[in-house]
Design a protein around this motif. Structure first.
Motif, short mmCIF file in Angstrom:
data_model
loop_
_atom_site.label_atom_id
_atom_site.label_comp_id
_atom_site.label_asym_id
_atom_site.label_seq_id
_atom_site.Cartn_x
_atom_site.Cartn_y
_atom_site.Cartn_z
N LYS A 104 0.84 -1.21 0.00
CA LYS A 104 0.00 0.00 0.00
C LYS A 104 0.87 1.25 0.00
O LYS A 104 0.54 2.25 -0.62
CB LYS A 104 -0.93 0.02 1.22
N GLN A 116 3.97 -0.75 4.03
CA GLN A 116 2.66 -0.95 4.63
C GLN A 116 1.93 -1.93 3.73
O GLN A 116 1.82 -1.71 2.52
CB GLN A 116 1.86 0.36 4.72
N VAL A 118 -1.39 -5.12 3.68
CA VAL A 118 -2.58 -5.65 4.33
C VAL A 118 -2.54 -7.16 4.18
O VAL A 118 -2.46 -7.68 3.07
CB VAL A 118 -3.87 -5.09 3.69
N GLU A 127 -8.39 -9.52 8.92
CA GLU A 127 -7.54 -8.73 8.02
C GLU A 127 -6.67 -7.84 8.90
O GLU A 127 -7.15 -7.27 9.89
CB GLU A 127 -8.43 -7.90 7.10
N THR A 128 -5.38 -7.75 8.58
CA THR A 128 -4.45 -7.02 9.44
C THR A 128 -3.59 -6.08 8.62
O THR A 128 -3.07 -6.46 7.58
CB THR A 128 -3.53 -8.01 10.20
N VAL A 129 -3.47 -4.84 9.09
CA VAL A 129 -2.58 -3.86 8.47
C VAL A 129 -1.22 -3.99 9.17
O VAL A 129 -1.15 -3.98 10.40
CB VAL A 129 -3.13 -2.43 8.61
N VAL A 151 -7.87 -5.12 11.41
CA VAL A 151 -8.93 -4.24 10.91
C VAL A 151 -10.22 -4.66 11.62
O VAL A 151 -10.64 -5.82 11.51
CB VAL A 151 -9.08 -4.38 9.38
N TYR A 162 -5.82 1.84 5.37
CA TYR A 162 -4.72 1.78 4.41
C TYR A 162 -5.11 2.43 3.13
O TYR A 162 -6.21 2.79 2.88
CB TYR A 162 -4.27 0.34 4.17
#
Length: 162
Positions: A104, A116, A118, A127-129, A151, A162
């Motif tokens: 991202k 960065q 996801v 879902e994780t950033v 998230v 993001y």
């Protein structure tokens, strides 16, 4: 493509020198170009390494891209590339489907590269950033910091993370 990169490097040098002159900095053109080239080389290395390990799930990427004495700042892991390998093996990452890593954001300066990404939802994991910061030394990833944030299913703020 090579001509475009050369043009971009020259344009960067002119812009950097112009900004430096206005700021009273008189770094030689060669030094500015060397710093830019080092930054781009390190950025490319980290993106290749990240894709190989976390997209292609190729554990041999650790030997190619990570320093043996790799320093880890994640408090749940120990130092050394073998620690990363053991963790990923225990998670069964070699059996996960390959994917193209969707970067991202990528920010690079000198020996530091920040990404960065996801991580898609998998099983019970949301879902994780993930923001990773890598320090490159002698053509290898030598040090790492990260921040991971799930998230939420029902965020109060509807803007994406993001």
């Amino acid at each position: 493509m090579l001509q475009l990169k050369s043009f971009a490097a020259a344009a960067f040098a002119v812009a950097a020198l112009t900004a430096a002159a206005h700021a009273g900095n008189t770094k030689p053109v060669k030094q500015v170009l060397q710093q830019h080239e080092l930054t781009q080389k390190n950025r490319t290395l980290v993106l290749k390494a990240y894709q190989a390990l976390f997209g292609d799930h190729d554990l041999t990427a650790l030997d190619r891209y990570w320093a043996e004495a790799y320093i880890q700042h994640n408090p749940t892991m120990t130092d050394g590339r073998d620690s990363v390998k053991k963790l990923l093996e225990s998670m069964g990452v070699a059996n996960w489907p390959k994917q193209k890593v969707d970067f991202k954001r990528v920010i690079a300066e000198g020996d530091l590269v920040m990404t960065q990404v996801v991580q898609p939802k998998a099983g019970n994991m949301p879902e994780t950033v993930i923001v990773d910061i890598f320090r490159v030394e002698n053509g290898k990833i030598a040090e790492h910091w990260d921040v991971m944030q799930p998230v939420p299913a029902n965020p109060v703020n509807k803007r994406p993370m993001y």
